[in-house]
Design an enzyme around this catalytic site. Structure first.
Site, PDB file in Angstrom:
ATOM      1  N   PRO A 132      42.062  46.458  28.187  1.00 40.89           N
ATOM      2  CA  PRO A 132      41.710  47.680  28.924  1.00 40.89           C
ATOM      3  C   PRO A 132      40.234  48.047  28.883  1.00 40.89           C
ATOM      4  O   PRO A 132      39.679  48.517  29.866  1.00 40.89           O
ATOM      5  CB  PRO A 132      42.575  48.751  28.251  1.00 40.89           C
ATOM      6  CG  PRO A 132      43.768  48.008  27.752  1.00 40.89           C
ATOM      7  CD  PRO A 132      43.248  46.672  27.320  1.00 40.89           C
ATOM      8  N   GLU A 259      37.412  27.651  34.163  1.00 37.19           N
ATOM      9  CA  GLU A 259      36.522  26.834  34.996  1.00 37.19           C
ATOM     10  C   GLU A 259      37.276  26.192  36.151  1.00 37.19           C
ATOM     11  O   GLU A 259      36.819  26.208  37.295  1.00 37.19           O
ATOM     12  CB  GLU A 259      35.848  25.764  34.133  1.00 37.19           C
ATOM     13  CG  GLU A 259      34.730  25.027  34.841  1.00 37.19           C
ATOM     14  CD  GLU A 259      33.971  24.118  33.898  1.00 37.19           C
ATOM     15  OE1 GLU A 259      34.120  22.896  34.018  1.00 37.19           O
ATOM     16  OE2 GLU A 259      33.231  24.641  33.035  1.00 37.19           O
ATOM     17  N   ARG A 262      38.336  28.834  38.597  1.00 37.30           N
ATOM     18  CA  ARG A 262      37.323  29.258  39.565  1.00 37.30           C
ATOM     19  C   ARG A 262      37.362  28.395  40.821  1.00 37.30           C
ATOM     20  O   ARG A 262      37.136  28.881  41.924  1.00 37.30           O
ATOM     21  CB  ARG A 262      35.927  29.215  38.926  1.00 37.30           C
ATOM     22  CG  ARG A 262      35.720  30.360  37.953  1.00 37.30           C
ATOM     23  CD  ARG A 262      34.321  30.397  37.375  1.00 37.30           C
ATOM     24  NE  ARG A 262      34.217  31.547  36.491  1.00 37.30           N
ATOM     25  CZ  ARG A 262      33.749  31.516  35.250  1.00 37.30           C
ATOM     26  NH1 ARG A 262      33.329  30.376  34.741  1.00 37.30           N
ATOM     27  NH2 ARG A 262      33.700  32.605  34.504  1.00 37.30           N
ATOM     28  N   ILE A 356      36.538  42.531  65.116  1.00 37.99           N
ATOM     29  CA  ILE A 356      36.946  41.972  66.404  1.00 37.99           C
ATOM     30  C   ILE A 356      38.237  42.624  66.891  1.00 37.99           C
ATOM     31  O   ILE A 356      38.416  42.879  68.086  1.00 37.99           O
ATOM     32  CB  ILE A 356      37.109  40.442  66.292  1.00 37.99           C
ATOM     33  CG1 ILE A 356      35.732  39.768  66.180  1.00 37.99           C
ATOM     34  CG2 ILE A 356      37.872  39.875  67.499  1.00 37.99           C
ATOM     35  CD1 ILE A 356      35.779  38.292  65.868  1.00 37.99           C
ATOM     36  N   GLU A 382      38.747  35.760  38.017  1.00 39.04           N
ATOM     37  CA  GLU A 382      38.070  34.632  37.363  1.00 39.04           C
ATOM     38  C   GLU A 382      36.560  34.842  37.270  1.00 39.04           C
ATOM     39  O   GLU A 382      35.786  33.907  37.338  1.00 39.04           O
ATOM     40  CB  GLU A 382      38.383  33.321  38.100  1.00 39.04           C
ATOM     41  CG  GLU A 382      39.373  32.443  37.347  1.00 39.04           C
ATOM     42  CD  GLU A 382      40.788  33.019  37.470  1.00 39.04           C
ATOM     43  OE1 GLU A 382      41.002  34.160  36.981  1.00 39.04           O
ATOM     44  OE2 GLU A 382      41.662  32.357  38.025  1.00 39.04           O
ATOM     45  N   GLU A 386      28.665  38.935  39.769  1.00 42.06           N
ATOM     46  CA  GLU A 386      27.549  39.063  38.820  1.00 42.06           C
ATOM     47  C   GLU A 386      27.670  38.039  37.687  1.00 42.06           C
ATOM     48  O   GLU A 386      26.669  37.444  37.264  1.00 42.06           O
ATOM     49  CB  GLU A 386      27.501  40.482  38.268  1.00 42.06           C
ATOM     50  CG  GLU A 386      27.051  41.542  39.267  1.00 42.06           C
ATOM     51  CD  GLU A 386      28.098  41.838  40.337  1.00 42.06           C
ATOM     52  OE1 GLU A 386      27.708  42.288  41.425  1.00 42.06           O
ATOM     53  OE2 GLU A 386      29.311  41.624  40.085  1.00 42.06           O
TER      54      GLU A 386
END
Length: 404
Positions: A132, A259, A262, A356, A382, A386
């Protein structure tokens, strides 16, 4: 088949797998995704279909009952599934990360016990790092695992657990007070962490003594898939459920899983962006203003050109990151870049498709409304943009360091 986001150099087997998944998405996911999403309903029938296709065992080695496919194959399948409904790809992602961590870091006994059942989808995985008050600072976790004879007692609170209710094994990162096997004291925070494999029953409430899944967290998007907290109150775990059998390695194990995760998130961004482009280019040819389809207006053509270029660029970076990992090479730079670019471009392509559609994009009758609420999750999952830029910047300085 779409001209965009094609991948060169695939084997016949890879092409057959992708064609099968694409057909499943078109027939079984797209027709029901928006309705299920609006009801926040778990896609049980879709999940059963993916289990039958073998998707849950795509990267699990054949010796454990999986298909033994590459990260690239898996990522391309995820891209197709996310094109249908991103929540379904999330159900698979956490399962995949746990299976990958077991394959790379588990003991032989752990592999033999978990992986065959995970390949069939009988055991479903989730992983848990966040807390949290934690944010992106994984080294600051407070959940503890304390040795008690042949067991460990786990106490703490975890947050943002995808598949928290439906999973049956959760990889949980905890801080362990004991020293590592080398006996070092005064360890850096990331060296005092351990991953525990916590088995549980699916559902909510107290799912085993000392382990509670309070209920689903209500979300703006990314519905259908259950996102939960996880509360540990003296949960007793046998020592043989320490991932890899040795404490103090949890941080590295989790980062290895993240990794490849990602790459998965990049693939999801590619899939959602491609679907948004499909919706935008179709609507632009159906909607008329000033006596002609809006697709014939230069402003809309410019927008479609930008959208398609972003879809293509994100896909190329995702494929490159996956191939680097498959080749056994370090890919944290490429994975960070792919995740960053794909998630940002996904947000932009979805917003352009929304524009659109005009006022109709704001209506729940149109699919783009769902995509508009789903895309922001990819900016966070993931690792935020930043965090990705920090990883990218540090790696670039390593690569381009000047002497003296």
């Amino acid at each position: 088949m779409s001209r965009l986001a094609q991948t060169d150099g695939l084997t016949d087997v890879q092409q057959e797998i992708l064609a099968t998944v694409r057909d499943f998405v078109d027939k079984e996911i797209l027709p029901v995704a928006t309705e299920l999403e609006h009801r926040d309903e778990y896609p049980a029938q879709i999940v059963e279909g993916l289990k039958e296709l073998g998707v849950f065992g795509l990267m699990i080695p054949e010796e454990y009952g999986g298909l033994g496919e590459s990260l690239l194959t898996y990522a391309l399948c995820v891209e197709e599934i996310a094109r249908g409904w991103m929540s379904v790809s999330g159900i698979i992602n956490t399962h995949f990360i746990v299976a990958y961590m077991l394959k790379q870091h588990g003991t032989q006994e752990q592999k033999e016990y978990f992986l065959p059942k995970m390949a069939l989808g009988e055991i479903r995985g989730a992983f848990s790092m966040s807390e949290p008050g934690l944010g992106s600072d994984v080294s600051a976790i407070t959940t503890k695992g304390v040795r008690d004879g042949d067991d460990y007692l786990l106490t703490g609170q975890k947050m943002w657990l995808t598949n928290g209710g439906t999973s049956t094994v959760v990889a949980v990162l905890c801080r362990t007070d004991e020293t590592t096997a080398e006996g070092a004291e005064g360890l850096a925070p990331h060296k005092s962490m351990t991953t525990f494999l916590v088995e549980k029953e699916p559902g909510f409430g107290e799912v085993r003594p000392g382990l509670t899944i309070p209920g689903k967290i209500e979300k703006m998007g990314y519905k259908g898939v259950d996102t939960t907290e996880l509360i540990l109150d003296g949960l007793r775990i046998p020592a043989d459920r320490v991932l890899g059998g040795t404490t103090g390695r949890g941080f590295y194990q989790m980062m290895d899983g993240v990794e490849v995760g990602r790459v998965n998130v990049a693939a999801r961004g590619c899939g959602v962006a491609r679907r948004a482009f499909e919706l935008g280019v179709a609507y632009a040819q159906q909607r008329h203003t000033f006596g002609k389809p809006i697709a014939q207006h230069q402003a809309i053509q410019f927008k479609l050109a930008e959208m398609a270029t972003k879809v293509e660029a994100a896909h190329a970076m995702m494929v490159n990151a996956a191939r680097k990992k498959d080749a056994g090479r370090r890919n944290d730079l490429e994975a960070g870049m792919a995740k960053y670019l794909a998630s940002e471009y996904c947000k932009e392509v979805v917003e352009d498709a929304f524009r659109i559609h005009g006022g109709y994009g704001f209506s729940k009758e149109y699919e783009i409304e769902r995509l508009y609420r789903e895309a922001p999750m990819l900016l966070i999952g993931e690792g935020t943009a930043e965090i990705q830029k920090m990883i990218i910047g540090r790696r670039l300085l390593e690569e381009y360091r000047i002497n003296g």
